[in-house]
Motif scaffolding. Structure first.
Motif, mmCIF file in Angstrom:
data_model
loop_
_atom_site.group_PDB
_atom_site.id
_atom_site.type_symbol
_atom_site.label_atom_id
_atom_site.label_comp_id
_atom_site.label_asym_id
_atom_site.label_seq_id
_atom_site.Cartn_x
_atom_site.Cartn_y
_atom_site.Cartn_z
ATOM 1 N N LEU A 261 -44.343 -25.405 -24.423
ATOM 2 C CA LEU A 261 -44.926 -25.816 -25.700
ATOM 3 C C LEU A 261 -44.274 -25.059 -26.856
ATOM 4 O O LEU A 261 -43.967 -25.645 -27.910
ATOM 5 C CB LEU A 261 -46.436 -25.568 -25.686
ATOM 6 C CG LEU A 261 -47.177 -25.804 -27.002
ATOM 7 C CD1 LEU A 261 -47.066 -27.266 -27.446
ATOM 8 C CD2 LEU A 261 -48.650 -25.392 -26.870
ATOM 9 N N LYS A 262 -44.041 -23.770 -26.676
ATOM 10 C CA LYS A 262 -43.437 -22.963 -27.740
ATOM 11 C C LYS A 262 -42.056 -23.471 -28.111
ATOM 12 O O LYS A 262 -41.654 -23.430 -29.282
ATOM 13 C CB LYS A 262 -43.375 -21.496 -27.308
ATOM 14 C CG LYS A 262 -42.871 -20.558 -28.401
ATOM 15 C CD LYS A 262 -42.910 -19.119 -27.961
ATOM 16 C CE LYS A 262 -42.417 -18.187 -29.066
ATOM 17 N NZ LYS A 262 -42.455 -16.765 -28.643
ATOM 18 N N ASP A 267 -39.474 -25.853 -32.925
ATOM 19 C CA ASP A 267 -38.385 -26.749 -33.304
ATOM 20 C C ASP A 267 -38.988 -27.936 -34.061
ATOM 21 O O ASP A 267 -39.341 -28.954 -33.459
ATOM 22 C CB ASP A 267 -37.642 -27.227 -32.052
ATOM 23 C CG ASP A 267 -36.450 -28.110 -32.362
ATOM 24 O OD1 ASP A 267 -36.330 -28.594 -33.507
ATOM 25 O OD2 ASP A 267 -35.635 -28.355 -31.443
ATOM 26 N N PRO A 268 -39.137 -27.832 -35.392
ATOM 27 C CA PRO A 268 -39.807 -28.888 -36.155
ATOM 28 C C PRO A 268 -39.210 -30.282 -35.957
ATOM 29 O O PRO A 268 -39.942 -31.270 -35.899
ATOM 30 C CB PRO A 268 -39.659 -28.420 -37.607
ATOM 31 C CG PRO A 268 -39.546 -26.933 -37.513
ATOM 32 C CD PRO A 268 -38.762 -26.684 -36.250
ATOM 33 N N GLN A 273 -40.028 -35.689 -33.842
ATOM 34 C CA GLN A 273 -39.454 -36.785 -33.059
ATOM 35 C C GLN A 273 -40.398 -37.222 -31.946
ATOM 36 O O GLN A 273 -40.513 -38.411 -31.648
ATOM 37 C CB GLN A 273 -38.104 -36.364 -32.469
ATOM 38 C CG GLN A 273 -36.970 -36.332 -33.473
ATOM 39 C CD GLN A 273 -35.675 -35.807 -32.874
ATOM 40 O OE1 GLN A 273 -35.682 -35.118 -31.849
ATOM 41 N NE2 GLN A 273 -34.570 -36.122 -33.509
ATOM 42 N N LEU A 274 -41.075 -36.265 -31.365
ATOM 43 C CA LEU A 274 -41.976 -36.575 -30.253
ATOM 44 C C LEU A 274 -43.259 -37.251 -30.718
ATOM 45 O O LEU A 274 -43.677 -38.271 -30.154
ATOM 46 C CB LEU A 274 -42.320 -35.297 -29.484
ATOM 47 C CG LEU A 274 -41.267 -34.774 -28.510
ATOM 48 C CD1 LEU A 274 -41.650 -33.385 -28.018
ATOM 49 C CD2 LEU A 274 -41.132 -35.734 -27.328
ATOM 50 N N GLY A 281 -46.801 -34.170 -38.383
ATOM 51 C CA GLY A 281 -45.561 -33.811 -39.049
ATOM 52 C C GLY A 281 -45.346 -32.309 -39.059
ATOM 53 O O GLY A 281 -46.056 -31.553 -38.395
ATOM 54 N N LYS A 282 -44.387 -31.885 -39.852
ATOM 55 C CA LYS A 282 -44.069 -30.457 -39.908
ATOM 56 C C LYS A 282 -45.266 -29.635 -40.378
ATOM 57 O O LYS A 282 -45.428 -28.482 -39.973
ATOM 58 C CB LYS A 282 -42.866 -30.234 -40.818
ATOM 59 C CG LYS A 282 -41.575 -30.821 -40.249
ATOM 60 C CD LYS A 282 -40.391 -30.578 -41.168
ATOM 61 C CE LYS A 282 -39.114 -31.171 -40.580
ATOM 62 N NZ LYS A 282 -37.947 -30.955 -41.478
ATOM 63 N N ASP A 283 -46.112 -30.221 -41.219
ATOM 64 C CA ASP A 283 -47.265 -29.490 -41.732
ATOM 65 C C ASP A 283 -48.389 -29.364 -40.718
ATOM 66 O O ASP A 283 -49.374 -28.657 -40.972
ATOM 67 C CB ASP A 283 -47.802 -30.153 -42.997
ATOM 68 C CG ASP A 283 -46.900 -29.916 -44.183
ATOM 69 O OD1 ASP A 283 -46.070 -28.991 -44.115
ATOM 70 O OD2 ASP A 283 -47.010 -30.656 -45.186
#
Length: 298
Positions: A261-262, A267-268, A273-274, A281-283
């Protein structure tokens, strides 16, 4: 526990790369009526040998849900990627009502809960949580035009609003903590029940994560979702981090899961993408210093 800055709702609406395929499960509904019972916690070696892991979902989009014999959503997609990296190629799903997820796990009906479950101390006493997979603030679903002008739980209390929450979900504690009386809190079984109750005027607002409500609003005209807010309990902000859930005694499996998971949450690009298709999202990536051990002690 470290407090984290407020996240705007816009961050949860990011739509970027499509998810890397859904898990096809022929005859899913029929399969979900049967489980391989067993109370012993499954270790990674056993799962690798048998080639599958039994996962439970609550049919709550966008976290984990069934559509056209496919298991979709944030949790199954992320967990499929992680278990493949661990040498376990197949997720075998079981449906459960939300408040039956942990009891079913304890009874050995499945090995992992793949439902985006919030990490809270009461649940940590009964099961093992992974590190957070996402963070999500809270919102209210109301009728179009927001007739009572609700913005958060304080405004709901002041307006005397009747609030709906899902059975067994953490939002009831948020409403109670904000001083809303039990008589003004109505329990519902599914997200769609909440939307229907708002439409029918049985409740004034449905309280859930902003991610869930914005997804739900796509298929329910005449409703809108407030801007997200961060509720507090005893002065501590509640960011509703969610994760995978394992049976007690499955520390080795949980730790192996966390290592993979880490690699994704650090890896944003890969993270989006996943599960970007599902509104993550990144947030929504958990801060590196937000730890399950702290959440379980909170």
């Amino acid at each position: 526990m470290t407090e984290f800055p407020h996240l705007s709702r816009r961050g949860f609406l990011t739509r970027t790369a499509a998810v890397g395929g859904a898990l096809t499960v022929p005859g899913l509904l029929a399969a979900c009526s049967k489980t391989d019972a067993g109370s012993a916690a499954a270790g990674l070696d056993k799962l690798k040998e048998q080639g599958y892991v039994r996962v439970a979902y609550a049919n709550e989009a966008p976290y984990g849900y069934e559509e056209n014999d496919q298991l979709k959503g944030e949790a199954p997609t992320l967990h499929r990627e992680i278990f493949k990296a661990l040498g376990v190629d197949e997720l075998r799903p079981t449906f459960s009502e939300w408040d039956g997820l942990i009891p079913g796990l304890q009874a050995g009906k499945y090995d992992v809960i793949s439902a985006g479950m919030a990490i809270i101390p009461e649940r940590c006493e009964k099961a093992l949580f992974s590190e957070p997979e996402f963070i999500s603030p809270t919102a209210l679903m109301v009728k179009q035009g927001n007739p009572k002008q609700l913005t958060d739980l304080a405004s709901a209390k002041e307006a005397g609003a009747v609030i709906g929450v899902m059975s067994g979900a953490v939002e009831k504690s948020y409403a109670t903590g904000a001083g809303i009386s039990d008589g003004d809190i109505k329990t519902l079984q599914k997200p769609q029940d909440g939307a229907d109750a708002v439409k029918g005027g049985r409740i004034d607002a449905f309280l859930l994560t902003g991610i869930s409500l914005n997804w739900l609003a796509k298929n329910n005209s005449g409703l809108e979702v407030t801007d997200s807010f961060v509720p507090e309990l005893d002065g501590v902000k509640q960011y509703s981090p969610g994760g995978a859930v394992f049976r007690q005694g499955s520390e080795e499996l949980r730790d192996a899961f966390n290592r993979e998971l880490k690699k994704i949450t650090s890896d944003p690009t890969r993270y989006v993408q996943l599960i970007g298709e599902y509104g993550f999202g990144k947030d929504t990536i958990p801060p590196a210093n937000l730890k399950t051990a702290d959440l379980c002690r909170a």
